[in-house]
Motif scaffolding. Structure first.
Motif, PDB file in Angstrom:
ATOM      1  N   VAL A  64      37.303 -42.503 -78.376  1.00  0.00           N
ATOM      2  CA  VAL A  64      38.061 -42.542 -79.632  1.00  0.00           C
ATOM      3  C   VAL A  64      38.288 -41.132 -80.178  1.00  0.00           C
ATOM      4  O   VAL A  64      39.411 -40.774 -80.553  1.00  0.00           O
ATOM      5  N   THR A  65      37.232 -40.326 -80.216  1.00  0.00           N
ATOM      6  CA  THR A  65      37.399 -38.974 -80.777  1.00  0.00           C
ATOM      7  C   THR A  65      38.336 -38.144 -79.908  1.00  0.00           C
ATOM      8  O   THR A  65      39.107 -37.338 -80.425  1.00  0.00           O
ATOM      9  N   ASN A  66      38.268 -38.347 -78.605  1.00  0.00           N
ATOM     10  CA  ASN A  66      39.209 -37.645 -77.730  1.00  0.00           C
ATOM     11  C   ASN A  66      40.643 -38.075 -78.025  1.00  0.00           C
ATOM     12  O   ASN A  66      41.557 -37.245 -78.065  1.00  0.00           O
ATOM     13  N   PHE A  67      40.789 -39.369 -78.259  1.00  0.00           N
ATOM     14  CA  PHE A  67      42.124 -39.879 -78.599  1.00  0.00           C
ATOM     15  C   PHE A  67      42.627 -39.272 -79.904  1.00  0.00           C
ATOM     16  O   PHE A  67      43.760 -38.803 -79.999  1.00  0.00           O
ATOM     17  N   LEU A  68      41.764 -39.264 -80.915  1.00  0.00           N
ATOM     18  CA  LEU A  68      42.155 -38.700 -82.212  1.00  0.00           C
ATOM     19  C   LEU A  68      42.442 -37.209 -82.093  1.00  0.00           C
ATOM     20  O   LEU A  68      43.313 -36.674 -82.801  1.00  0.00           O
ATOM     21  N   ALA A  69      41.707 -36.548 -81.209  1.00  0.00           N
ATOM     22  CA  ALA A  69      41.959 -35.123 -80.985  1.00  0.00           C
ATOM     23  C   ALA A  69      43.325 -34.927 -80.341  1.00  0.00           C
ATOM     24  O   ALA A  69      44.073 -34.011 -80.716  1.00  0.00           O
ATOM     25  N   ASP A  70      43.660 -35.793 -79.391  1.00  0.00           N
ATOM     26  CA  ASP A  70      44.980 -35.720 -78.759  1.00  0.00           C
ATOM     27  C   ASP A  70      46.083 -35.932 -79.782  1.00  0.00           C
ATOM     28  O   ASP A  70      47.166 -35.361 -79.674  1.00  0.00           O
ATOM     29  N   GLN A  71      45.793 -36.759 -80.780  1.00  0.00           N
ATOM     30  CA  GLN A  71      46.785 -37.034 -81.820  1.00  0.00           C
ATOM     31  C   GLN A  71      46.853 -35.919 -82.853  1.00  0.00           C
ATOM     32  O   GLN A  71      47.663 -35.972 -83.778  1.00  0.00           O
ATOM     33  N   GLY A  72      45.976 -34.936 -82.721  1.00  0.00           N
ATOM     34  CA  GLY A  72      45.991 -33.817 -83.659  1.00  0.00           C
ATOM     35  C   GLY A  72      45.341 -34.136 -84.995  1.00  0.00           C
ATOM     36  O   GLY A  72      45.541 -33.428 -85.973  1.00  0.00           O
ATOM     37  N   LEU A  73      44.544 -35.210 -85.032  1.00  0.00           N
ATOM     38  CA  LEU A  73      43.918 -35.610 -86.293  1.00  0.00           C
ATOM     39  C   LEU A  73      42.581 -34.927 -86.514  1.00  0.00           C
ATOM     40  O   LEU A  73      42.194 -34.652 -87.648  1.00  0.00           O
ATOM     41  N   VAL A  74      41.867 -34.701 -85.439  1.00  0.00           N
ATOM     42  CA  VAL A  74      40.538 -34.096 -85.555  1.00  0.00           C
ATOM     43  C   VAL A  74      40.371 -33.013 -84.496  1.00  0.00           C
ATOM     44  O   VAL A  74      41.152 -32.928 -83.546  1.00  0.00           O
ATOM     45  N   ARG A  75      39.341 -32.204 -84.707  1.00  0.00           N
ATOM     46  CA  ARG A  75      39.020 -31.206 -83.688  1.00  0.00           C
ATOM     47  C   ARG A  75      37.522 -31.233 -83.418  1.00  0.00           C
ATOM     48  O   ARG A  75      36.740 -30.800 -84.253  1.00  0.00           O
ATOM     49  N   PRO A  76      37.142 -31.752 -82.261  1.00  0.00           N
ATOM     50  CA  PRO A  76      35.714 -31.781 -81.898  1.00  0.00           C
ATOM     51  C   PRO A  76      35.231 -30.371 -81.582  1.00  0.00           C
ATOM     52  O   PRO A  76      35.888 -29.626 -80.871  1.00  0.00           O
ATOM     53  N   VAL A  77      34.101 -29.996 -82.158  1.00  0.00           N
ATOM     54  CA  VAL A  77      33.509 -28.687 -81.890  1.00  0.00           C
ATOM     55  C   VAL A  77      32.130 -28.896 -81.284  1.00  0.00           C
ATOM     56  O   VAL A  77      31.246 -29.494 -81.908  1.00  0.00           O
ATOM     57  N   HIS A  78      31.968 -28.390 -80.074  1.00  0.00           N
ATOM     58  CA  HIS A  78      30.738 -28.565 -79.314  1.00  0.00           C
ATOM     59  C   HIS A  78      29.527 -28.099 -80.124  1.00  0.00           C
ATOM     60  O   HIS A  78      29.478 -26.966 -80.576  1.00  0.00           O
ATOM     61  N   GLY A  79      28.583 -28.988 -80.297  1.00  0.00           N
ATOM     62  CA  GLY A  79      27.351 -28.643 -80.975  1.00  0.00           C
ATOM     63  C   GLY A  79      27.413 -28.683 -82.480  1.00  0.00           C
ATOM     64  O   GLY A  79      26.412 -28.468 -83.157  1.00  0.00           O
ATOM     65  N   ARG A  80      28.593 -28.945 -83.058  1.00  0.00           N
ATOM     66  CA  ARG A  80      28.739 -28.936 -84.515  1.00  0.00           C
ATOM     67  C   ARG A  80      29.158 -30.281 -85.067  1.00  0.00           C
ATOM     68  O   ARG A  80      28.555 -30.797 -85.998  1.00  0.00           O
ATOM     69  N   GLY A  81      30.212 -30.816 -84.480  1.00  0.00           N
ATOM     70  CA  GLY A  81      30.715 -32.087 -85.000  1.00  0.00           C
ATOM     71  C   GLY A  81      32.189 -32.263 -84.694  1.00  0.00           C
ATOM     72  O   GLY A  81      32.797 -31.436 -84.016  1.00  0.00           O
ATOM     73  N   VAL A  82      32.745 -33.335 -85.217  1.00  0.00           N
ATOM     74  CA  VAL A  82      34.176 -33.618 -85.043  1.00  0.00           C
ATOM     75  C   VAL A  82      34.845 -33.451 -86.400  1.00  0.00           C
ATOM     76  O   VAL A  82      34.637 -34.264 -87.304  1.00  0.00           O
ATOM     77  N   PHE A  83      35.644 -32.399 -86.535  1.00  0.00           N
ATOM     78  CA  PHE A  83      36.173 -32.014 -87.836  1.00  0.00           C
ATOM     79  C   PHE A  83      37.578 -32.556 -88.072  1.00  0.00           C
ATOM     80  O   PHE A  83      38.418 -32.556 -87.170  1.00  0.00           O
ATOM     81  N   VAL A  84      37.804 -33.004 -89.298  1.00  0.00           N
ATOM     82  CA  VAL A  84      39.110 -33.517 -89.688  1.00  0.00           C
ATOM     83  C   VAL A  84      40.057 -32.345 -89.921  1.00  0.00           C
ATOM     84  O   VAL A  84      39.711 -31.402 -90.640  1.00  0.00           O
ATOM     85  N   LEU A  85      41.222 -32.410 -89.309  1.00  0.00           N
ATOM     86  CA  LEU A  85      42.216 -31.355 -89.473  1.00  0.00           C
ATOM     87  C   LEU A  85      43.087 -31.654 -90.681  1.00  0.00           C
ATOM     88  O   LEU A  85      43.292 -32.815 -91.051  1.00  0.00           O
ATOM     89  N   PRO A  86      43.594 -30.593 -91.333  1.00  0.00           N
ATOM     90  CA  PRO A  86      44.537 -30.788 -92.442  1.00  0.00           C
ATOM     91  C   PRO A  86      45.796 -31.476 -91.935  1.00  0.00           C
ATOM     92  O   PRO A  86      46.269 -31.183 -90.839  1.00  0.00           O
ATOM     93  N   ARG A  87      46.320 -32.378 -92.732  1.00  0.00           N
ATOM     94  CA  ARG A  87      47.533 -33.097 -92.329  1.00  0.00           C
ATOM     95  C   ARG A  87      48.725 -32.179 -92.364  1.00  0.00           C
ATOM     96  O   ARG A  87      48.963 -31.488 -93.353  1.00  0.00           O
ATOM     97  N   GLY A  88      49.453 -32.156 -91.254  1.00  0.00           N
ATOM     98  CA  GLY A  88      50.640 -31.301 -91.175  1.00  0.00           C
ATOM     99  C   GLY A  88      51.870 -32.132 -91.335  1.00  0.00           C
ATOM    100  O   GLY A  88      52.657 -32.303 -90.523  1.00  0.00           O
TER     101      GLY A  88
END
Lengths: 88, 88
Positions: A64-88
């Motif tokens: 799911v997170t990979n999918f959301l990352a592909d959609q440009g919604l989030v950015r997973p950061v190794h060792g930190r978390g999956v961060f929500v990106l600002p809506r463009g």
DNA sequence: ATTCATTTGTCCGTATGTATA
DNA sequence: CTATACATACGGACAAATGAA
């Protein structure tokens, strides 16, 4: 892989539902991001937390997170978390 | 001791065995604690040392120590070690 | 007070095996 | 045969606590 437009997220996963678990979970997370429950610049709950809340396997959440990352919604950061990106 | 199965420890991890690696490792550590090889009040070998000895991944060892902590056998202390608790 | 090494805690990335539909 | 889903396992990265120098 596009989200089926008809799905109405209700914050619960239904094993018996038409939609696959990962699609349901994606829809729920998108809804929460849209609602500001997971604000931009902050991380969504960790894999472990999502696992606890929804009772799904780790691999499913990664999907799911990979999918959301592909959609440009989030950015997973190794060792930190999956961060929500600002809506463009 | 409620190990997930009746594994009989032999101080070696067998990748091909029926029992998962983490169950085998848990059984080995429990046996060593029972034998007094890891005495109460002292720390078991560090994650790095266990990793070297058994050739398993860090996450696997953490899973085991968390399990043993749940069983009340050990108490992990951040920055210091995983300490063996006195048997009640 | 700072730096460094050691240690546990917590993340995500990836791969494999198994089971199911 | 493919997609879904779970459990396991390894790897790598980051964080925080501890203790010693």
């Amino acid at each position: 892989m596009d989200l089926p437009s008809g799905y109405r997220p209700d914050s619960e996963i239904d094993d018996e539902a038409m939609d696959p678990v990962w699609v349901q979970l994606a829809a729920i997370l998108v809804a929460r991001i849209d609602a500001g429950q997971y604000p931009a610049g902050r991380a969504i709950p960790s894999l472990s937390q999502l696992r606890q809340e929804f009772g799904v396997a780790r691999g499913t959440i990664v999907k799911v997170t990979n999918f959301l990352a592909d959609q440009g919604l989030v950015r997973p950061v190794h060792g930190r978390g999956v961060f929500v990106l600002p809506r463009g």
